[in-house]
Write an enzyme that holds these catalytic residues in place. Structure first.
Site, PDB file in Angstrom:
ATOM      1  N   CYS A   4       0.822  -1.219   0.000  1.00  0.00           N
ATOM      2  CA  CYS A   4       0.000   0.000   0.000  1.00  0.00           C
ATOM      3  C   CYS A   4       0.852   1.264   0.000  1.00  0.00           C
ATOM      4  CB  CYS A   4      -0.920   0.006   1.221  1.00  0.00           C
ATOM      5  SG  CYS A   4      -0.066   0.239   2.808  1.00  0.00           S
ATOM      6  N   CYS A  60       4.722  41.179  42.562  1.00  0.00           N
ATOM      7  CA  CYS A  60       5.286  41.258  43.913  1.00  0.00           C
ATOM      8  C   CYS A  60       5.787  39.903  44.377  1.00  0.00           C
ATOM      9  CB  CYS A  60       4.214  41.778  44.868  1.00  0.00           C
ATOM     10  SG  CYS A  60       4.794  41.915  46.571  1.00  0.00           S
ATOM     11  N   CYS A  87       0.407  32.968  52.073  1.00  0.00           N
ATOM     12  CA  CYS A  87      -0.307  31.712  51.854  1.00  0.00           C
ATOM     13  C   CYS A  87      -1.795  31.897  52.137  1.00  0.00           C
ATOM     14  CB  CYS A  87       0.269  30.615  52.754  1.00  0.00           C
ATOM     15  SG  CYS A  87      -0.531  29.007  52.543  1.00  0.00           S
TER      16      CYS A  87
END
Length: 501
Positions: free
Chosen positions: A244, A302, A307
């Site tokens: 093919c 910054c 957290c």
């Protein structure tokens, strides 16, 4: 050998076929086609087999073995399948080992021993038998079974086989339906019991597919909708070309990937497909709170981080991960806070970011050549039009073939360049790797120029001049590609290459 012992294989199992078929033992038109992809020292000989030729090859393998072992062909096929169609291994076990154990492990009844059929069915005075699946009493002519002695009605057999084949996709290893009976259903029995031609066809397809998949010297062409298989004399990492037109590596089945080895390509594909690079991105673009280890992404300029974990709310410096309080107005000199923990965190962050950037460098170039290769396959249509146009301006068919040759070499160079970036990703810096990169750069530069010629520069006005340029450039590209590959293969042979873990 009696003819009734012969299992008959007619169709390969290509499911696009139609009518009811008997397994016919002889198939016509054996393969004469012998293809090879390259003409250099890496030449690799192979055959392309059609569906019918695959069946014939399977029948030939069975007959070759059966001339020696002298047992029913269906039993021989089951034994060969058990040994993954390794005839030598089967012969060795058959003559040197315990035959009773061999047949037991292969899940067939020993054909050399007279089988006393087990009296497992309740036989009535009228000469009837009860099927242990549907519990209906039938005449003996409506009952059948394997040599293990378990008998069931023909209707239950047909439904059982149809379920196994059509719903479960089982062909090679359909066992007797009796509880805990390991004996396998042979091909002749299955084909005799099945009524629906579609089910027979599916069964043949499963048998043939298993033959190719189990046989280490055979491989289906991976191109979609292709029914050809490749047969080789020995397994190696070499290119094969299907009827093919698809070219692939026989060893791994992927597109031909020289200069990368199969294992490296597999690792690369896994790296590209899984989430490992997502993790790298997270590692490179986020940090953990030094107190509670919550993952934080910097979304402003910054460097004073707070957290957002309500139970933590630690103040720290994004740069050094140290406490913010000592920074005061000189936060930009935080590198002087060289505590072991902060330094370790910075080192890990930099290492992760560098690893990600390195991966993206090679991945982007790999993907770019892959994309260019897809576009340049479309060049064949454009080149065909240009070739027809040139023939209308007093050029012969032979004179315009240089364009197709140029596109062929361009696509080959693109594919090679694509995989050189996979190879380079795993390569450590050495003197030989520097030579490799120079070869890579030279080939890449020439390939880009050839691509530009073919895509933009060919017009009727500059035809004579550009023809010479294209011919010179594709010859140069071809030579540089072969030089690069020779250098890599020489490195494999002489153990030059050093790889990153």
């Amino acid at each position: 050998m009696n003819e009734e012992d012969e299992v008959m294989y007619e169709d390969s199992g290509n499911e696009t076929s139609g009518d009811d078929v008997d397994f016919a033992i002889e198939a016509d038109n054996p393969s004469n086609r012998d293809f090879s992809c390259f003409e250099d020292e890496y030449e690799y000989h192979f055959e392309v087999l059609s569906a019918d030729e695959i069946v014939q090859h399977m029948v030939d393998c069975i007959k070759d073995v059966n001339t020696v072992v002298q047992i029913p062909l269906t039993t021989t096929r089951i034994l060969l399948n058990f040994f993954n169609w390794d005839k030598e291994k089967l012969m060795e076990k058959f003559f040197d080992g315990n035959q009773d154990q061999l047949f037991k492990e292969a899940r067939v009844v020993n054909p050399f021993k007279k089988v006393t059929v087990a009296k497992t069915m309740v036989k009535k005075a009228s000469g009837t038998e009860e099927c242990k699946i549907c519990f209906v009493v039938h005449s003996p002519t409506q009952m059948t079974g394997l040599e293990c002695g378990h008998r069931f009605c023909i209707q239950c057999w047909n439904e059982y086989l149809q379920t196994k084949i059509m719903e479960e996709g089982v062909g090679q290893t359909i066992a007797c339906p009796a509880h805990n009976c390991p004996i396998l259903v042979d091909d002749e029995t299955a084909m005799g019991l099945l009524k629906d031609s579609r089910v027979k066809l599916k069964f043949q397809h499963l048998i043939t597919n298993s033959f190719v998949k189990c046989n280490r010297l055979l491989r289906w062409c991976p191109s979609p909708d292709c029914s050809y298989a490749i047969k080789v004399t020995y397994v190696d990492t070499k290119p094969v070309c299907c009827q093919c037109g698809h070219q692939f590596c026989f060893n791994c089945g992927e597109n031909w990937h020289d200069p990368v080895k199969c294992a490296q390509l597999k690792n690369w594909q896994k790296k590209c497909d899984d989430d490992s690079e997502t993790s790298n991105w997270i590692a490179a673009n986020t940090k953990e709170c030094p107190r509670c280890n919550a993952t934080i992404e910097k979304d402003g300029g910054c460097n004073h981080m707070v957290c957002k974990n309500q139970n933590c709310k630690a103040d720290f410096c994004w740069v050094c991960l140290g406490p913010w309080e000592p920074h005061g107005s000189s936060w930009y000199n935080c590198n002087r806070y060289d505590e072991d923990e902060a330094k370790s965190a910075r080192d890990a962050q930099e290492e992760s970011r560098a690893a990600l950037q390195r991966y993206l460098f090679y991945c982007n170039r790999y993907m770019n050549h892959m994309q260019s290769l897809k576009f340049e396959h479309k060049l064949y249509a454009a080149v065909k039009d240009k070739m027809e146009e040139m023939q209308q301006h007093n050029m012969s068919w032979i004179e315009v073939q240089f364009l197709k040759k140029a596109v062929d070499i361009l696509c080959q160079c693109r594919q090679t360049l694509m995989y050189t970036y996979v190879f380079a990703y795993y390569l450590k810096k050495t003197n030989q790797s520097v030579i490799f990169e120079e070869n890579q750069k030279d080939l890449e530069r020439a390939t880009e120029l050839l691509s530009e010629y073919l895509e933009r520069d060919i017009t009727q006005e500059n035809l004579v001049d550009i023809k010479q340029k294209v011919q010179d450039k594709y010859r140069y590209c071809d030579g540089r590609q072969k030089a690069l590959l020779r250098h890599v293969h020489e490195g494999y042979e002489k153990d030059w290459w050093v790889y990153n873990e």
